[in-house]
Enzyme design. Structure first.
Site, PDB file in Angstrom:
ATOM      1  N   ASN A 172     -20.789 -19.789  12.293  1.00  0.00           N
ATOM      2  CA  ASN A 172     -20.266 -20.852  11.437  1.00  0.00           C
ATOM      3  C   ASN A 172     -19.114 -21.545  12.141  1.00  0.00           C
ATOM      4  OD1 ASN A 172     -19.980 -22.091   8.561  1.00  0.00           O
ATOM      5  ND2 ASN A 172     -17.912 -21.440   9.112  1.00  0.00           N
ATOM      6  N   ILE A 175     -13.315 -26.221   9.995  1.00  0.00           N
ATOM      7  CA  ILE A 175     -12.006 -26.741  10.382  1.00  0.00           C
ATOM      8  C   ILE A 175     -11.000 -26.332   9.314  1.00  0.00           C
ATOM      9  CG2 ILE A 175     -10.648 -28.815  10.846  1.00  0.00           C
ATOM     10  CD1 ILE A 175     -13.208 -30.101  11.888  1.00  0.00           C
ATOM     11  N   TYR A 176     -10.086 -25.434   9.688  1.00  0.00           N
ATOM     12  CA  TYR A 176      -9.070 -24.923   8.773  1.00  0.00           C
ATOM     13  C   TYR A 176      -7.709 -25.070   9.450  1.00  0.00           C
ATOM     14  CZ  TYR A 176     -13.463 -22.472   7.848  1.00  0.00           C
ATOM     15  OH  TYR A 176     -14.789 -22.172   7.662  1.00  0.00           O
ATOM     16  N   ARG A 177      -6.737 -25.563   8.721  1.00  0.00           N
ATOM     17  CA  ARG A 177      -5.422 -25.739   9.330  1.00  0.00           C
ATOM     18  C   ARG A 177      -4.796 -24.377   9.608  1.00  0.00           C
ATOM     19  NH1 ARG A 177      -2.207 -28.053   4.005  1.00  0.00           N
ATOM     20  NH2 ARG A 177      -1.361 -26.050   3.288  1.00  0.00           N
ATOM     21  N   TRP A 190      -8.056 -20.555   5.273  1.00  0.00           N
ATOM     22  CA  TRP A 190      -9.404 -20.879   4.815  1.00  0.00           C
ATOM     23  C   TRP A 190      -9.543 -20.479   3.345  1.00  0.00           C
ATOM     24  CZ3 TRP A 190     -11.901 -17.517   9.170  1.00  0.00           C
ATOM     25  CH2 TRP A 190     -11.625 -16.173   8.968  1.00  0.00           C
ATOM     26  N   LEU A 191     -10.091 -21.371   2.559  1.00  0.00           N
ATOM     27  CA  LEU A 191     -10.268 -21.114   1.133  1.00  0.00           C
ATOM     28  C   LEU A 191     -11.477 -20.217   0.907  1.00  0.00           C
ATOM     29  CD1 LEU A 191      -9.487 -24.672  -0.254  1.00  0.00           C
ATOM     30  CD2 LEU A 191      -7.931 -22.738   0.058  1.00  0.00           C
ATOM     31  N   ARG A 194     -15.159 -21.299   1.665  1.00  0.00           N
ATOM     32  CA  ARG A 194     -15.507 -21.855   2.963  1.00  0.00           C
ATOM     33  C   ARG A 194     -16.239 -20.826   3.809  1.00  0.00           C
ATOM     34  NH1 ARG A 194     -12.566 -26.463   4.215  1.00  0.00           N
ATOM     35  NH2 ARG A 194     -14.089 -26.661   5.907  1.00  0.00           N
ATOM     36  N   GLU A 238     -23.980 -25.170  12.997  1.00  0.00           N
ATOM     37  CA  GLU A 238     -23.462 -26.494  13.348  1.00  0.00           C
ATOM     38  C   GLU A 238     -23.788 -26.846  14.793  1.00  0.00           C
ATOM     39  OE1 GLU A 238     -21.220 -25.300   9.730  1.00  0.00           O
ATOM     40  OE2 GLU A 238     -21.764 -24.280  11.592  1.00  0.00           O
ATOM     41  N   ASP A 287      -0.106 -32.867   2.725  1.00  0.00           N
ATOM     42  CA  ASP A 287      -1.561 -32.820   2.829  1.00  0.00           C
ATOM     43  C   ASP A 287      -2.188 -34.169   2.520  1.00  0.00           C
ATOM     44  OD1 ASP A 287      -4.458 -31.703   2.289  1.00  0.00           O
ATOM     45  OD2 ASP A 287      -3.295 -30.068   3.132  1.00  0.00           O
TER      46      ASP A 287
END
Length: 493
Positions: A172, A175-177, A190-191, A194, A238, A287
């Protein structure tokens, strides 16, 4: 045209006047954000800061700062051409056998593209030209942007986080800050819903207490980056989808410290692990909503290896009140969503995510209405069909005589075709963006659907109004005599 790496895309943008090199020293602390924000809001080019203050590595920002550049990254000239990507996704989400010989011939291009799906493993990749381990690992040596005055620390923004769940065949990319904690630690925000978080959850269940391998790629080729933000089917990697878009297989290589595959032409690779017992408080950060968000605890990513290309480029962005780069990506990807939605709901004419709505929080849909209650069916379908739309708080549905991308048209439909009680649908206790502090509970809130369509029998007992339209004969007559009237051209309202 396809781009093998980020550098070839940079060259292409520069030749076409879509990238500006900045030789003047600029500080990654706040200054880059202010410059990038001014340029993006004016529709300006991507920026390559060649001399970031206190750093030797150039910084690339605003890469996808216009829908045009998003289209260019995929080899297209016009954002509307991105509907071809949506058609491909619609085909992949619901592949149907050919209905006959002609249909089979028509689908040959799709099948040919499918052959480009598996990634290609290469040796001696550019992303591993320089390898740093142990005490050499120093994240503070990277020109990581500190975007806003109220941000708690510098923030990695454009990293492709690569994970693999024990129950998944595919890797997987998400894109996570990532907040900078120390020379070798970042906070992985990451939430729960996700892909990376779900992979991590599965790993912890099957391997309790063990370290979870994670890799972050910075400065990958533009197609792979966009593949990570496109609604790819859950069963597909991806990398595979990027190969379809590119028309040739995605080049990957094995990470040094684990079996994860990384984009071979990336500028920078961060390798390491997440200890399931180690978390840290993340934030606050400015944000894409235009506000600073709440703090919360997330896993800590410990970096054990940094590899990069010689003369590497650091790819970065900022998020803030729209328009920002995520909003511009949303405008471009809007065209990808249209064919996907039409595949499931052929009555949909157009679909619009206004950038002022923070990319996805508001949607306007125009339909060819066929029966009473049709608008409400489309609302519920849109909320549930794609994962991206479960955060959409407001959906407005209009008829096909209304341009859903024109606010003057939409407001006219709302104010003339809606009764607030009859035509408003409220749904409570639904998933909501965790960054949405307006919701009563973090991650859980309500949704509103507005039916701004003409009402049919069964929806009203009143005689419904007919829109006023001048007849064609009169309009043609006035067109013919317009110049003779001596009326100067007037600005469009």
């Amino acid at each position: 045209m396809s781009f093998k790496d980020l550098r070839s895309f940079i060259d292409h943008l520069e030749k076409n006047g879509e990238l500006k090199r900045i030789s003047y020293p600029v500080d990654p602390h706040l200054e880059m954000t202010e410059i990038a924000d001014r340029v993006l809001r004016s529709g300006g080019p991507a920026l390559l800061f060649e001399n970031p203050t206190n750093h030797t590595m150039p910084v690339l920002v605003n890469l996808f700062g216009t829908p045009k550049r998003v289209a260019m990254a995929l080899g297209k000239d016009d954002p509307l051409a991105l509907r071809e990507v949506g058609e491909l996704l619609a085909f992949l989400k619901e592949p149907e056998p050919p209905t006959g010989f002609k249909d089979a011939i028509a689908k040959i291009p799709m099948y040919k593209q499918a052959l480009n799906m598996p990634p290609k493993t290469v040796r001696n990749p550019p992303c591993q030209q320089v390898v740093k381990t142990g005490d050499e690992v120093d994240l503070t040596s990277l020109p990581i942007q500190h975007c806003w005055p109220g941000d708690v620390a510098p923030l990695v923004t454009w990293g492709l986080t690569i994970t693999k769940g024990p129950r998944q065949k595919r890797q997987n990319l998400g894109i996570y800050r990532q907040q900078l904690l120390s020379k070798n630690k970042l906070i992985m925000r990451w939430l729960d819903h996700r892909g990376g978080a779900l992979d991590f959850k599965d790993f912890k269940q099957l391997h309790p207490g063990e370290r979870y391998p994670v890799v972050v790629a910075l400065g990958s080729d533009p197609v792979t980056i966009l593949g990570a933000v496109t609604p790819v089917p859950d069963s597909m990697s991806e990398y595979a989808f990027a190969g379809l878009l590119r028309g040739e297989r995605t080049e990957v290589c094995k990470a040094i410290s684990c079996d994860l595959e990384v984009p071979a032409t990336s500028e920078i690779i961060l390798e390491g692990y997440i200890d399931p017992e180690e978390t840290a408080v993340e934030g606050p950060y400015g944000d894409h909503t235009g506000y600073y968000n709440e703090t919360d605890s997330f896993p800590v990513f410990t970096v054990t290896h940094i590899t990069h290309r010689k003369d590497a480029i650091y790819h970065s962005t900022y998020t803030g009140r729209p328009p920002d780069e995520p909003a511009m990506l949303g405008v471009a990807l809007n065209e990808v969503f249209v064919p996907i939605l039409r595949k499931q709901y052929p009555e949909i004419i157009d679909f619009y995510l206004p950038p002022e709505g923070c990319s996805y929080r508001m949607a306007v849909i125009s339909i060819r209405k066929q029966y009473p209650g049709h608008a409400k069916r489309v609302m519920m379908g849109a909320w549930s069909f794609l994962r991206q739309f479960m955060y959409t708080k407001f959906i407005v549905v209009v008829d096909d005589d209304v341009n859903c991308r024109d606010w003057q048209d939409v407001i006219w439909a709302i104010t003339t075709r809606m009764d607030p009680i009859r035509d408003t649908m409220m749904v409570d206790n639904t998933p909501i963006d965790y960054l949405d502090f307006a919701s009563p509970v973090a991650g859980l809130g309500s949704k509103m659907g507005l039916d701004a369509t003409n009402k049919w029998p069964g929806e009203t007992t009143r005689e419904w109004g007919t829109p006023i339209v001048m007849d064609e004969k009169t309009k043609q007559r006035i067109d013919q005599i317009w110049d003779d009237l001596g009326i100067q051209d007037m600005p469009t309202l």
